[in-house]
Design a protein around this motif. Sequence first.
Motif, mmCIF file in Angstrom:
data_model
loop_
_atom_site.group_PDB
_atom_site.id
_atom_site.type_symbol
_atom_site.label_atom_id
_atom_site.label_comp_id
_atom_site.label_asym_id
_atom_site.label_seq_id
_atom_site.Cartn_x
_atom_site.Cartn_y
_atom_site.Cartn_z
ATOM 1 N N ARG A 363 0.821 -1.208 0.000
ATOM 2 C CA ARG A 363 0.000 0.000 0.000
ATOM 3 C C ARG A 363 0.854 1.257 0.000
ATOM 4 O O ARG A 363 0.461 2.291 -0.528
ATOM 5 N N MET A 364 2.022 1.181 0.647
ATOM 6 C CA MET A 364 2.843 2.396 0.752
ATOM 7 C C MET A 364 4.151 2.293 -0.037
ATOM 8 O O MET A 364 5.030 3.137 0.113
ATOM 9 N N ASN A 365 4.254 1.255 -0.880
ATOM 10 C CA ASN A 365 5.401 1.093 -1.771
ATOM 11 C C ASN A 365 6.715 1.123 -1.000
ATOM 12 O O ASN A 365 7.625 1.901 -1.295
ATOM 13 N N ALA A 366 6.826 0.249 -0.016
ATOM 14 C CA ALA A 366 8.031 0.155 0.804
ATOM 15 C C ALA A 366 8.773 -1.128 0.449
ATOM 16 O O ALA A 366 8.229 -2.220 0.599
ATOM 17 N N ARG A 367 10.005 -1.003 -0.006
ATOM 18 C CA ARG A 367 10.758 -2.151 -0.503
ATOM 19 C C ARG A 367 12.147 -2.205 0.120
ATOM 20 O O ARG A 367 12.589 -1.273 0.784
#
Length: 430
Positions: A363-367
Amino acid sequence: MHDIRAIRENPEAFDAALARRSEAAMSSAILALDEARRGKIAAAENAQAEQNRASKEVGAAKARGDDAEFERLRALVSAKKAEVAQMQAEAKELDAELTDMLARIPNSPAEDVPQGADENDNVEVNRWGEKPELGFAAKEHYEIKGVAAAMDFETAAKTSGARFVMLTGAVARIHRALAQFMLDTHVDENGLTEVNSPVLVRDEAMYGTDKLPKFGDDSYQTTDGYWLVPTSEVPLTYTVANETLEAAELPKRLTAHTLCFRSEAGSAGRDTAGMLRQHQFEKVEMVSITLPEESEAEQKRMLRCAEDILERLDIPYRTVILCTGDMGFGARRTYDIEAWLPGQDAYREISSVSTTGDFQARRMNARYRPADGGKPRFLHTLNGSGLAVGRCLIAVLENGQQEDGSVRLPGALAPYLGGKTMLTADGALS
């Protein structure tokens, strides 16, 4: 957020996971919308290719002096340009519709989560401590003589309304001491990094941590669009939004003591007496950002951090794994720790420790970037109360109550209370 590719590859497994949550099958509707969206994208790409070819031919027609062909190609370019814009707009609309649909679907439960309808189907996995044998009828926290005058609901109602409290004197100090004790333990012994985080956040932070759009009614929003945090899970977890971390940076372990705000929508008539269920409360939160292969062990570590706080305070508790019907929207697995409250003759939740897998990270594009240099992958996020300060205060007061209205306080708090270990029946520390 669910992975659309995983739904395409195994729609039956996706629907089976929803069924465990007592949710209707949705793969057909999702895939139909996805197919329509991809169709519009393909149509836009084809129209763009035709536009590009025609654009190249326009110059050649002009160079030949072929005015008729020149005008035909110019008209074609214009038509294809409009078609591309239309297809892209329709694809964007369908993409937003698909994203909104996926955003409202709860996380898939882990395989070991017990099947069940509600809290009655939760499964106890641990129990610690002996319930105190008081030798007299236990009182609830707000009825204890040494506490009653310092736990002022009437003045709070005058200033703010129902489900608020003003703590004064020694009780306010014990409340503060509990928060300090929790923070010091998590920072000095459990290796968490303390954060002083905002309590006002934007839509993006609430959405990224799965509080929006599903639970907007449960939170408070200011007139200029900010949200009061329901828990510092929101700002702590969102610190990694739109970031790609190096694997060597993980795990990130954070803690914060903040005010929390919840409208308690849908809880009318529940726990209206005392300070068990308030619109404003304080919590010491734990958040971990981990590699996927480490998140299972990390949840167990976080659980022990929370349980250890209660053990140091000599509060009897039990730990349960929540069933599918009682688990939160974004959780893949949740353990609740329930403290023993003699005044209620019941165990009541004081901490929830959840793993969300990559649900929030999507959802928050955390990679993160794997150590071997491979393609970036989504992180795993976990959160847990370490603990709810007000509920911990209730547990300390009720378990330590004496027949004369005084309260024996945990030794772990003595360094924060000037060495005092008793709350007298007159409401003083001694």
